[in-house]
Write a protein that holds these residues in place. Sequence first.
Motif, PDB file in Angstrom:
ATOM      1  N   ARG A 125      27.494 -17.957 -24.935  1.00  0.00           N
ATOM      2  CA  ARG A 125      26.071 -17.812 -24.652  1.00  0.00           C
ATOM      3  C   ARG A 125      25.834 -17.661 -23.150  1.00  0.00           C
ATOM      4  O   ARG A 125      26.458 -18.336 -22.334  1.00  0.00           O
ATOM      5  CB  ARG A 125      25.322 -19.032 -25.189  1.00  0.00           C
ATOM      6  CG  ARG A 125      23.802 -18.899 -25.161  1.00  0.00           C
ATOM      7  CD  ARG A 125      23.156 -20.026 -25.943  1.00  0.00           C
ATOM      8  NE  ARG A 125      23.508 -21.335 -25.409  1.00  0.00           N
ATOM      9  CZ  ARG A 125      22.873 -21.905 -24.399  1.00  0.00           C
ATOM     10  NH1 ARG A 125      21.860 -21.280 -23.824  1.00  0.00           N
ATOM     11  NH2 ARG A 125      23.235 -23.093 -23.965  1.00  0.00           N
ATOM     12  N   THR A 126      24.907 -16.794 -22.801  1.00  0.00           N
ATOM     13  CA  THR A 126      24.587 -16.562 -21.401  1.00  0.00           C
ATOM     14  C   THR A 126      23.770 -17.725 -20.849  1.00  0.00           C
ATOM     15  O   THR A 126      22.811 -18.177 -21.469  1.00  0.00           O
ATOM     16  CB  THR A 126      23.793 -15.248 -21.238  1.00  0.00           C
ATOM     17  OG1 THR A 126      24.560 -14.173 -21.764  1.00  0.00           O
ATOM     18  CG2 THR A 126      23.482 -14.977 -19.771  1.00  0.00           C
ATOM     19  N   CYS A 127      24.161 -18.179 -19.679  1.00  0.00           N
ATOM     20  CA  CYS A 127      23.466 -19.290 -19.006  1.00  0.00           C
ATOM     21  C   CYS A 127      22.161 -18.777 -18.405  1.00  0.00           C
ATOM     22  O   CYS A 127      21.960 -17.569 -18.241  1.00  0.00           O
ATOM     23  CB  CYS A 127      24.377 -19.855 -17.918  1.00  0.00           C
ATOM     24  SG  CYS A 127      23.672 -21.234 -16.981  1.00  0.00           S
ATOM     25  N   GLY A 128      21.281 -19.696 -18.057  1.00  0.00           N
ATOM     26  CA  GLY A 128      20.041 -19.327 -17.401  1.00  0.00           C
ATOM     27  C   GLY A 128      20.262 -18.630 -16.078  1.00  0.00           C
ATOM     28  O   GLY A 128      19.388 -17.904 -15.596  1.00  0.00           O
ATOM     29  N   CYS A 129      21.430 -18.837 -15.458  1.00  0.00           N
ATOM     30  CA  CYS A 129      21.735 -18.190 -14.184  1.00  0.00           C
ATOM     31  C   CYS A 129      22.234 -16.762 -14.377  1.00  0.00           C
ATOM     32  O   CYS A 129      22.470 -16.052 -13.393  1.00  0.00           O
ATOM     33  CB  CYS A 129      22.773 -19.001 -13.416  1.00  0.00           C
ATOM     34  SG  CYS A 129      24.435 -18.948 -14.125  1.00  0.00           S
TER      35      CYS A 129
ATOM     36  N   PRO B 107      14.185 -28.420 -10.250  1.00  0.00           N
ATOM     37  CA  PRO B 107      15.548 -28.220 -10.755  1.00  0.00           C
ATOM     38  C   PRO B 107      16.184 -26.942 -10.220  1.00  0.00           C
ATOM     39  O   PRO B 107      16.289 -25.935 -10.914  1.00  0.00           O
ATOM     40  CB  PRO B 107      15.325 -28.134 -12.273  1.00  0.00           C
ATOM     41  CG  PRO B 107      13.981 -27.480 -12.408  1.00  0.00           C
ATOM     42  CD  PRO B 107      13.176 -27.943 -11.224  1.00  0.00           C
ATOM     43  N   GLY B 108      16.595 -26.978  -8.972  1.00  0.00           N
ATOM     44  CA  GLY B 108      17.195 -25.782  -8.402  1.00  0.00           C
ATOM     45  C   GLY B 108      17.668 -26.018  -6.980  1.00  0.00           C
ATOM     46  O   GLY B 108      17.721 -27.142  -6.487  1.00  0.00           O
TER      47      GLY B 108
ATOM     48  N   ALA C 269      15.818 -21.323  -9.002  1.00  0.00           N
ATOM     49  CA  ALA C 269      15.769 -22.266 -10.123  1.00  0.00           C
ATOM     50  C   ALA C 269      15.975 -21.438 -11.393  1.00  0.00           C
ATOM     51  O   ALA C 269      15.010 -20.958 -12.000  1.00  0.00           O
ATOM     52  CB  ALA C 269      14.442 -23.006 -10.165  1.00  0.00           C
ATOM     53  N   PRO C 270      17.240 -21.242 -11.808  1.00  0.00           N
ATOM     54  CA  PRO C 270      17.535 -20.295 -12.886  1.00  0.00           C
ATOM     55  C   PRO C 270      16.797 -20.577 -14.187  1.00  0.00           C
ATOM     56  O   PRO C 270      16.292 -19.647 -14.835  1.00  0.00           O
ATOM     57  CB  PRO C 270      19.054 -20.446 -13.078  1.00  0.00           C
ATOM     58  CG  PRO C 270      19.553 -21.017 -11.812  1.00  0.00           C
ATOM     59  CD  PRO C 270      18.460 -21.874 -11.283  1.00  0.00           C
ATOM     60  N   ASN C 271      16.713 -21.851 -14.580  1.00  0.00           N
ATOM     61  CA  ASN C 271      16.098 -22.156 -15.867  1.00  0.00           C
ATOM     62  C   ASN C 271      14.575 -22.066 -15.849  1.00  0.00           C
ATOM     63  O   ASN C 271      13.939 -22.017 -16.900  1.00  0.00           O
ATOM     64  CB  ASN C 271      16.546 -23.542 -16.343  1.00  0.00           C
ATOM     65  CG  ASN C 271      18.016 -23.553 -16.731  1.00  0.00           C
ATOM     66  OD1 ASN C 271      18.466 -22.738 -17.521  1.00  0.00           O
ATOM     67  ND2 ASN C 271      18.776 -24.458 -16.136  1.00  0.00           N
ATOM     68  N   LEU C 272      14.000 -22.036 -14.648  1.00  0.00           N
ATOM     69  CA  LEU C 272      12.566 -21.780 -14.521  1.00  0.00           C
ATOM     70  C   LEU C 272      12.281 -20.293 -14.356  1.00  0.00           C
ATOM     71  O   LEU C 272      11.147 -19.849 -14.567  1.00  0.00           O
ATOM     72  CB  LEU C 272      11.976 -22.520 -13.311  1.00  0.00           C
ATOM     73  CG  LEU C 272      12.079 -24.044 -13.251  1.00  0.00           C
ATOM     74  CD1 LEU C 272      11.370 -24.569 -12.005  1.00  0.00           C
ATOM     75  CD2 LEU C 272      11.494 -24.670 -14.500  1.00  0.00           C
TER      76      LEU C 272
END
Length: 424
Positions: A274-278, A164-165, A177-180
């Motif tokens: 809310r701050t995103c994973g990125c 996912p990236g 992959a920001p969320n990882l």
Amino acid sequence: MTLTDGRRPGSRGVAADHVSLRRNNLSVVLRHVRDLGPRSRARIADETGLNKATVSSLVAELVDRGLLREGPADSSRALGRPGQLVELDGTGVCGVGAEINVDYLAVAALDLAGDVVLEKRVPVDVAHLEPGTTLDRLAELVREAVDAVEARSGELAGVTLAVPGLVQGETGELKLAPNLGWGEVSVAQEMRTRLGDPGYPLHVENEANLAALAAYAELHRTEDDRSGGVPHDLVLLTGAVGVGGGIVSNGHLLHGGAGYSGEVGHMPVAPPGRTCGCGRTGCWETVVGLTALLHKATDRDDPVRDPSLDVEQRLAGITRRAEAGDARTLSALKDVGTWLGIGGAILVNILNPDVLVLGGYFAVLGPWLKEPLEKAIQERVIAPDGGGCRVVRSELGFAAAVRGGAQISLDQVFVDPTRIGAAS
């Protein structure tokens, strides 16, 4: 005597052209049977424009390679001796797809006919593991799938890994992959090392892109004239913690100039919050991702927030509450569905797809998300009737990316059938 391009008959260039032409014709016949179903040799010749002798030779080689097999007699012929049908075989040829996602790892092996040989998903809190540990576990799953292929005396066409990236397709390097919490990871090389430098091809692709290809194939198997015919252009929206998109145009995946298309979850459409994973605020996934839904619908200590549980178990809990009419759950779903439509309308205005496909958790909760989504699209798409775009739910669930990965590997066999087996 010389040819018009100056080469002499029997030269290496002429031989190479002959090999290339035959490889192309093998591909034409194999894809023709895949797309249109069992055919007699005479009918294949008539429909492809190849002569009958050539088709007979090509079919014989494809049968020898285990890609086609003899079927029943052609009962459609009204007069004359019925021809023998040939049909797609490929039970001994398989592709493997594997996926890394925020809270699970998954793998699937499919044979050439699209039948599942093995499919498995395990809950893993990937976001809190080192990349090396995650890749170790993924390698175990890939080896399990490869063993399943070998157990049926199958030949492996290749392995495709979904992440996912942002993926650099040629090198298989994951750029971000920001969320990882991953960046600059050489996923392809790391996996090749863990798998003992295997002889089969190994590729890395964005998970939403692979899910889009799987959804495209799914629609072509299930759509009919009553639904407007099979689509040529679609956008798939897939959601879990992150949100991704895959774009298929006229049957081909749209990668973009550097291969980074589809990062729709980071469109700046939401209000600052809310701050995103990125690391940014205002990203679309901060209002439509699974985390956003759970924050709206549940308390901090609610079991459905537990990442150690399989994502489908967690969504089953949300589904039960929605079916029971829980007001907080229904309100959260309506809010997410509306935001899904706001971002979806932007994509429809830009791309005008035939179909907007809901994948991942959006598909699971589609019965409650679809109505507010469609309402927002109708209100915000400038073209009449939402630009003719239909919203459909994929039935593949969280298996879409691994199915798409396996299919990518198998597609190479249809492009070049000589990859498989050895003609006698």
